[in-house]
Design a protein around this motif. Structure first.
Motif, PDB file in Angstrom:
ATOM      1  N   ARG A  50     -14.474 -14.417 -13.044  1.00 28.58           N
ATOM      2  CA  ARG A  50     -13.485 -15.446 -12.721  1.00 28.58           C
ATOM      3  C   ARG A  50     -13.779 -16.763 -13.444  1.00 28.58           C
ATOM      4  NH1 ARG A  50      -8.788 -15.704  -9.417  1.00 28.58           N
ATOM      5  NH2 ARG A  50      -8.091 -17.822  -9.684  1.00 28.58           N
ATOM      6  N   ARG A  51     -15.063 -17.156 -13.499  1.00 28.73           N
ATOM      7  CA  ARG A  51     -15.406 -18.413 -14.183  1.00 28.73           C
ATOM      8  C   ARG A  51     -15.057 -18.338 -15.666  1.00 28.73           C
ATOM      9  NH1 ARG A  51     -20.208 -18.557 -10.651  1.00 28.73           N
ATOM     10  NH2 ARG A  51     -21.120 -17.214 -12.219  1.00 28.73           N
ATOM     11  N   GLU A  54     -11.220 -18.539 -16.079  1.00 30.66           N
ATOM     12  CA  GLU A  54     -10.703 -19.902 -15.911  1.00 30.66           C
ATOM     13  C   GLU A  54     -11.482 -20.914 -16.733  1.00 30.66           C
ATOM     14  OE1 GLU A  54     -10.984 -20.530 -11.696  1.00 30.66           O
ATOM     15  OE2 GLU A  54      -9.030 -19.592 -11.351  1.00 30.66           O
ATOM     16  N   THR A  80     -12.927 -10.581  -9.458  1.00 33.89           N
ATOM     17  CA  THR A  80     -12.791 -11.717  -8.547  1.00 33.89           C
ATOM     18  C   THR A  80     -12.342 -11.244  -7.163  1.00 33.89           C
ATOM     19  OG1 THR A  80     -11.721 -13.863  -8.191  1.00 33.89           O
ATOM     20  CG2 THR A  80     -10.381 -12.147  -9.216  1.00 33.89           C
ATOM     21  N   HIS A  81     -12.641 -12.045  -6.176  1.00 37.27           N
ATOM     22  CA  HIS A  81     -12.108 -11.807  -4.825  1.00 37.27           C
ATOM     23  C   HIS A  81     -10.944 -12.754  -4.533  1.00 37.27           C
ATOM     24  CE1 HIS A  81     -15.194  -8.934  -3.773  1.00 37.27           C
ATOM     25  NE2 HIS A  81     -16.089  -9.753  -4.284  1.00 37.27           N
ATOM     26  N   HIS A  82     -10.564 -13.560  -5.537  1.00 37.56           N
ATOM     27  CA  HIS A  82      -9.483 -14.529  -5.384  1.00 37.56           C
ATOM     28  C   HIS A  82      -8.522 -14.431  -6.561  1.00 37.56           C
ATOM     29  CE1 HIS A  82     -11.871 -16.162  -2.138  1.00 37.56           C
ATOM     30  NE2 HIS A  82     -12.913 -16.180  -2.967  1.00 37.56           N
ATOM     31  N   PRO A  83      -7.697 -13.366  -6.599  1.00 40.06           N
ATOM     32  CA  PRO A  83      -6.783 -13.190  -7.738  1.00 40.06           C
ATOM     33  C   PRO A  83      -5.687 -14.245  -7.778  1.00 40.06           C
ATOM     34  CG  PRO A  83      -6.366 -11.532  -6.060  1.00 40.06           C
ATOM     35  CD  PRO A  83      -7.568 -12.312  -5.609  1.00 40.06           C
ATOM     36  N   THR A  84      -5.219 -14.490  -8.978  1.00 40.56           N
ATOM     37  CA  THR A  84      -4.077 -15.362  -9.201  1.00 40.56           C
ATOM     38  C   THR A  84      -2.818 -14.533  -8.983  1.00 40.56           C
ATOM     39  OG1 THR A  84      -5.329 -16.570 -10.861  1.00 40.56           O
ATOM     40  CG2 THR A  84      -2.949 -16.817 -10.917  1.00 40.56           C
ATOM     41  N   PHE A  93      -6.591  -7.848 -11.855  1.00 40.00           N
ATOM     42  CA  PHE A  93      -7.727  -8.325 -11.076  1.00 40.00           C
ATOM     43  C   PHE A  93      -8.375  -7.153 -10.356  1.00 40.00           C
ATOM     44  CE2 PHE A  93      -5.031 -12.053 -11.576  1.00 40.00           C
ATOM     45  CZ  PHE A  93      -5.951 -12.960 -12.070  1.00 40.00           C
ATOM     46  N   THR A  95     -11.994  -6.112  -7.776  1.00 38.89           N
ATOM     47  CA  THR A  95     -12.901  -6.766  -6.839  1.00 38.89           C
ATOM     48  C   THR A  95     -14.378  -6.505  -7.110  1.00 38.89           C
ATOM     49  OG1 THR A  95     -12.657  -4.925  -5.307  1.00 38.89           O
ATOM     50  CG2 THR A  95     -11.210  -6.840  -4.975  1.00 38.89           C
TER      51      THR A  95
END
Length: 180
Positions: A50-51, A54, A80-84, A93, A95
């Motif tokens: 994720r980092r 982004e 990521t555990h926080h998808p866009t 995405f 997990t």
């Protein structure tokens, strides 16, 4: 079947990003590099954290900011555990690293799944899922930032050098991961 490759450019002191993820240092080392240029056509999918997804643009503050000129384009899988929502085109995405590598391998076919991001690479190495590592060493000392690899308590991963290359702005070293 796809091979899994972790590739990165690092400073001589072992950092792939400066403090707070700053990538502006890298812009000075993005020049002609035959190995990197050949690799682009051999990549079938990306697996990124994720980092990294982004992350900072090495061309921030220049007329090349946000440019994908000459860069690889194709499917990318973001751990990521926080998808866009909704995901950008060509992006999926996942997990966890294992399911990400499985999905990216299916998309890559006979080409490489290229991992970008230190934490995702460490997780994939921990799970025995990385086949090769390509590191470009840039002639700079950053002093701090995100290390190429960091394992609290240490961990040994044996490697076999496959090749090395020279370009005006970096030295490339390509390794195969030796699995026990």
């Amino acid at each position: 079947m796809a091979k899994v490759l972790y590739s990165a450019t690092m400073s001589l002191d072992g950092f792939i990003a400066g403090p707070s993820g700053d990538m502006s240092w890298l812009a000075d080392y993005l020049g002609p590099n035959e190995t990197a240029e050949r690799l682009v056509d051999q990549i079938g999918a990306l697996l990124v954290g994720r980092r990294t997804f982004e992350g900072d643009d090495p061309n921030r503050g220049t007329d090349k900011e946000g440019a994908l000129e000459g860069a690889w384009q194709g499917p990318q899988f973001v751990v990521t555990h926080h998808p866009t929502v909704p995901p950008p085109p060509g992006t999926a995405f996942v997990t966890d690293v294992a399911s990400g590598i499985a999905a990216a391998s299916a998309a890559a076919g006979e080409k490489y799944v290229n991992i970008l991001g230190a934490d995702v690479a460490r997780q994939a190495l921990d799970e025995g899922l990385v086949d090769e590592i390509l590191v470009f060493v840039a002639p700079v000392l950053l002093g701090d930032g995100t290390r190429l690899f960091a394992w609290p308590g240490g961990s040994t991963v044996k490697l076999e050098r496959l090749s090395q290359s020279e370009s005006p702005l970096a030295t490339g070293i390509w390794y195969r991961v030796i699995r026990p």
